[in-house]
Design an enzyme around this catalytic site. Structure first.
Site: not given
Ligand code: DOR
Ligand code: ZN
Length: 343
Positions: A14, A16, A100, A137, A175, A248
């Site tokens: 997971h 970003h 997702k 999520h 998460h 995450d």
């Molecule tokens: O803390 C987070 N940041 N949780 C999420 O679900 C998304 C992520 C983000 O994209 O910044």
């Molecule tokens: Zn995330």
């Protein structure tokens, strides 16, 4: 005392990576330690079609440092208009590895997510048929539900009904932050797993709020009380194949975090492995580190574990406290304790 530990190269289930300048700034930190990562699709605009996922994959490959060995595993962002045929095609091509589900409004860039879960039933049916997992999520968004209860309520109101309606759908609870979620995962023999982040193994809600507000510890789902953090530690360090690492890691510039209404996300890509080795050692579970970082995830996703290995040494790591990006600095997650393992 163990001086080094060799494990199969980890994966991040997971992650970003964002896009553009931010992608180029953060990607090397994940590519250094991880062989593969499940790439979150919550860009602006979101990655909703197979064609968009293919284009995003190209941008990630183009941003990789010379010689890096890193494979992005793409996902699609589920909307009420997602076309089951497009999903099935992208899966058959080997392009996407999950879809997702963001409840609309739950987190960063989730406005295009799902409000009416009945509308996505045809896509979920098709996913169950072809064996494509759903990443969730897991938070309800109703404003009357306390933010610390949103994960537990999601299980009752959304996830359990979805799983009953689609018994063959494979689901990854992303998460997880509560003992309730860990227990729910254990209640299923197959087809259900959870990712756990590095930061949720380290902080509880006091770290965010007691003695001053610490925006760099604010993420979603928000960290819960200490009993829940301890339950996550037990799940992660147990070796149980249903739990695996999804960092995450979610970079936001300091300018975006340090605001009257700051963004949610902890940037853990640079130091995740050092923190995890410390956590597992402190819990007397170094032997289970590899299961959590490198074995359980691929097994659930039906992929082979990585053949290459990494060796971690007992040596104080040199991680930056923040990284520079053209948009401004991004603070690296501070675990609040000394680290003794270098990857
Ligand atoms: O803390 C987070 N940041 N949780 C999420 O679900 C998304 C992520 C983000 O994209 O910044
Ligand atoms: Zn995330």
């Amino acid at each position: 005392m163990t001086q080094s530990i060799t494990i199969r190269r980890p994966d991040d289930w997971h992650l970003h990576l964002r896009d553009g300048d931010m992608l180029r700034a953060v990607l090397p930190h994940s590519a250094r330690d991880f062989a593969r990562a499940i790439i979150m699709p919550n860009l602006v605009p979101p990655v909703v079609t197979g064609a968009q996922a293919a284009a995003y994959r190209e941008r990630i490959m183009a941003a990789l440092p010379e010689g890096a060995d890193f494979t992005p595993l793409m996902t699609l962002y589920l909307t009420e208009d997602t076309d089951p045929d497009d999903v099935a095609r992208a899966h058959a091509e080997g392009l996407i590895h999950a879809v997702k589900l963001y409840p609309a409004g739950a987190t960063t860039n989730s406005a295009s997510g799902v409000s009416n879960f009945d509308k996505v039933a045809p896509v979920l049916d098709r996913m169950a048929e072809i064996g494509l997992p759903l990443c969730t999520h897991g938070e309800v968004t109703d404003s009357e539900i306390d933010i610390f209860d949103r994960e537990a309520v999601f299980i009752d109101r959304v996830l359990d009904p979805i799983r009953r309606a689609h018994p063959n759908l494979r689901v990854i609870m992303e998460h997880i932050t509560t003992a309730d979620a860990a227990d729910y995962v254990r209640s299923a023999d197959s087809g259900l797993a959870a990712t756990i982040t590095t930061h949720h193994l380290v902080i509880n809600r006091n770290h965010i709020l007691a003695g001053g507000i610490r925006p760099h510890y604010y993420c979603l789902p928000v960290a819960k009380r200490e009993t829940h953090r301890l339950a996550l530690r037990v799940a992660a360090t147990s070796g149980d194949a249903r739990f695996f690492l999804g960092t995450d890691s979610a970079p936001h510039t300091d300018g975006a975090k340090l605001q009257p209404c700051g963004c949610a996300g902890c940037f853990t890509a640079p130091n995740t492995l050092s923190i995890l080795a410390q956590v597992f050692e402190d819990d007397g579970a170094l032997d289970n580190l590899e299961a959590f970082t490198s074995l359980n995830g691929p097994a659930f996703y039906g992929l082979p574990p990585n053949e290459t290995r990494i060796t971690m040494r007992r040596e104080a790591p040199q991680h930056p406290s923040s990284i520079d990006t053209p948009d401004g600095p991004v603070t690296v997650f501070d675990p609040g304790f000394d680290l003794h393992w270098t990857s």
